[in-house]
Design an enzyme around this catalytic site. Structure first.
Site, mmCIF file in Angstrom:
data_model
loop_
_atom_site.group_PDB
_atom_site.id
_atom_site.type_symbol
_atom_site.label_atom_id
_atom_site.label_comp_id
_atom_site.label_asym_id
_atom_site.label_seq_id
_atom_site.Cartn_x
_atom_site.Cartn_y
_atom_site.Cartn_z
ATOM 1 N N LYS A 70 -17.341 29.859 -23.932
ATOM 2 C CA LYS A 70 -17.002 28.452 -23.757
ATOM 3 C C LYS A 70 -15.616 28.239 -24.350
ATOM 4 O O LYS A 70 -15.408 28.389 -25.550
ATOM 5 C CB LYS A 70 -18.023 27.561 -24.453
ATOM 6 C CG LYS A 70 -17.689 26.084 -24.369
ATOM 7 C CD LYS A 70 -18.800 25.225 -24.927
ATOM 8 C CE LYS A 70 -18.418 23.764 -24.934
ATOM 9 N NZ LYS A 70 -19.464 22.921 -25.505
ATOM 10 N N LYS A 113 -11.841 21.190 -31.170
ATOM 11 C CA LYS A 113 -12.955 22.135 -31.330
ATOM 12 C C LYS A 113 -12.479 23.589 -31.306
ATOM 13 O O LYS A 113 -13.246 24.500 -31.034
ATOM 14 C CB LYS A 113 -13.983 21.888 -30.224
ATOM 15 C CG LYS A 113 -14.591 20.482 -30.258
ATOM 16 C CD LYS A 113 -15.769 20.358 -29.302
ATOM 17 C CE LYS A 113 -16.448 18.989 -29.454
ATOM 18 N NZ LYS A 113 -17.673 18.881 -28.647
ATOM 19 N N LYS A 171 -17.746 28.918 -19.225
ATOM 20 C CA LYS A 171 -17.433 27.499 -19.089
ATOM 21 C C LYS A 171 -16.017 27.232 -19.555
ATOM 22 O O LYS A 171 -15.685 27.678 -20.653
ATOM 23 C CB LYS A 171 -18.435 26.718 -19.940
ATOM 24 C CG LYS A 171 -18.192 25.242 -20.031
ATOM 25 C CD LYS A 171 -19.216 24.629 -20.934
ATOM 26 C CE LYS A 171 -18.847 23.183 -21.172
ATOM 27 N NZ LYS A 171 -19.665 22.565 -22.173
ATOM 28 N N SER A 228 -17.043 18.884 -15.885
ATOM 29 C CA SER A 228 -16.747 17.524 -15.445
ATOM 30 C C SER A 228 -15.312 17.363 -14.939
ATOM 31 O O SER A 228 -15.085 16.760 -13.888
ATOM 32 C CB SER A 228 -17.031 16.551 -16.589
ATOM 33 O OG SER A 228 -16.274 16.886 -17.737
HETATM 34 C C1 PBG Z 1 -20.631 19.856 -26.094
HETATM 35 C C2 PBG Z 1 -20.585 19.981 -24.603
HETATM 36 C C3 PBG Z 1 -19.463 19.673 -23.819
HETATM 37 C C4 PBG Z 1 -19.818 19.889 -22.490
HETATM 38 C C5 PBG Z 1 -21.140 20.304 -22.468
HETATM 39 N N1 PBG Z 1 -21.606 20.373 -23.786
HETATM 40 C C6 PBG Z 1 -18.157 19.114 -24.185
HETATM 41 C C7 PBG Z 1 -17.465 19.561 -25.379
HETATM 42 O O1 PBG Z 1 -17.436 20.729 -25.736
HETATM 43 O O2 PBG Z 1 -16.895 18.661 -25.995
HETATM 44 C C8 PBG Z 1 -18.874 19.663 -21.334
HETATM 45 C C9 PBG Z 1 -19.407 19.688 -19.970
HETATM 46 C C10 PBG Z 1 -18.523 19.109 -18.944
HETATM 47 O O3 PBG Z 1 -17.316 18.822 -19.180
HETATM 48 O O4 PBG Z 1 -19.017 18.920 -17.824
HETATM 49 N N2 PBG Z 1 -21.757 20.244 -26.747
#
Ligand code: PBG
Length: 307
Positions: A171, A198, A229, A255
């Site tokens: 991620k 993050k 991701k 997203s």
């Molecule tokens: C955080 C989380 C995120 C997403 C899924 N779980 C965002 C982040 O890391 O701030 C993002 C998913 C998306 O953008 O569709 N636990």
């Protein structure tokens, strides 16, 4: 195929609520009563898997995310209801502190940092509560080191040996999560002792080898499948994991990636019915057997029209 897609859903407390996420057209924050209808519609279209994210009211947030394993948590109660109504669907959870945390971080914040090891017991409590509520698969999106083994052991000891784990293995600290954070109000909060992003626990987009290292760890720690991701800017990472591991690889078409395409189509610059399936096909071709996408229903409808 529609049955390889996972449809992400945003849940809010209450009844009669269906509010569109402005930066993610066609996606809504749902209260459970209306969400059940949406799941029925998706099931009728051939979608079998769902991942559920909660938008938690501020009054339930604290520094240690206690509401995440509270018996009265509406997210946990909703999971039980959804599985009661649709026992055949695969329901995936989100394991991370950010929806419940006053700081907006995925882990426990202390001394101006996110504290990895101190976060693990909280994630384990959250995981057991989610397994108990009926989630089939847990999705640790938090990126703390060592969490897969820690959660697996906690689940096994609590008797939830059949609950699966979809590890967010690679991620990246990406710019493409904006609309999701809007949907859940879960962006990191600004404050003196709060890290502003993050990047200490999500991965550096420049790094490919780290994905392999992280995958090795998650694999050995007992992940049932592993996720990359975002998806589109990381097709090479999906490919390399699929080449090297014998468990299914999932990709999260996040997203921001969906929002980009939706916006271009809305402007008439791209043709949705062509660009959307081509996009999902490319993620599949790279090596993802499972794709999480906000276009799950759109794809399933398009797929029907092909025959
Ligand atoms: C955080 C989380 C995120 C997403 C899924 N779980 C965002 C982040 O890391 O701030 C993002 C998913 C998306 O953008 O569709 N636990």
């Amino acid at each position: 195929m529609p049955d390889q897609l996972v449809y992400p859903l945003f849940l809010v407390d209450g009844t009669g609520i269906k509010i569109e996420v402005p930066s993610l057209p066609g996606n809504y924050r749902w209260s459970l009563d209306l969400l059940l209808g949406e799941i029925q519609e998706a099931v009728d279209l051939g979608i079998k898997s769902f991942i559920l994210f909660p938008a938690i009211p501020e009054e339930h947030k604290d520094k240690t995310a206690t509401y995440s394993y509270d018996e009265n948590n509406f997210y946990l109660k909703a999971a039980t209801k959804i599985k009661g109504r649709f026992p055949q669907v695969c329901l995936i959870s989100d394991v991370a502190m950010d929806p419940y945390n006053v700081d907006g971080h995925d882990g426990l914040v202390g001394e101006g940092k996110v504290l990895n090891d101190e976060t693990l017991p909280i994630l384990a409590k959250m995981s057991i509560a989610q397994a108990k509520a009926g989630f089939d698969v847990l999705g640790p999106s938090d990126m703390m080191d060592g969490r897969i083994a820690y959660i697996r052991q906690a689940l096994d000891e609590a008797g939830y040996v059949d609950t699966g784990i979809m590890a967010y293995t690679a991620k990246y600290a990406s710019a493409f999560y904006g609309p999701f954070r809007d949907a859940l109000d879960s962006a990191p909060v600004e404050g003196e002792d709060i890290p502003k992003d993050k990047k200490t626990y999500q991965m550096d987009p420049a790094n490919k080898k780290e994905a392999l290292r992280e995958a090795m760890l998650d694999y050995e720690e007992g992940a049932d499948f592993m996720m990359v991701k975002p998806a589109l800017n990381y097709l090479d990472v999906i490919h390399i994991l699929n080449e090297n591991f014998d468990i299914p690889i999932a990709a999260y078409h996040v997203s921001g990636e969906c929002a980009m395409l939706a916006a271009a189509c809305k402007n008439g610059w791209l043709e949705f019915d062509k660009a959307m399936p081509e996009t999902l096909l490319s993620i599949h071709r790279a090596g993802a057997q499972v794709i999480l996408t906000y276009f799950a229903k759109d794809y399933a409808k398009w797929f029907r029209r092909q025959f």
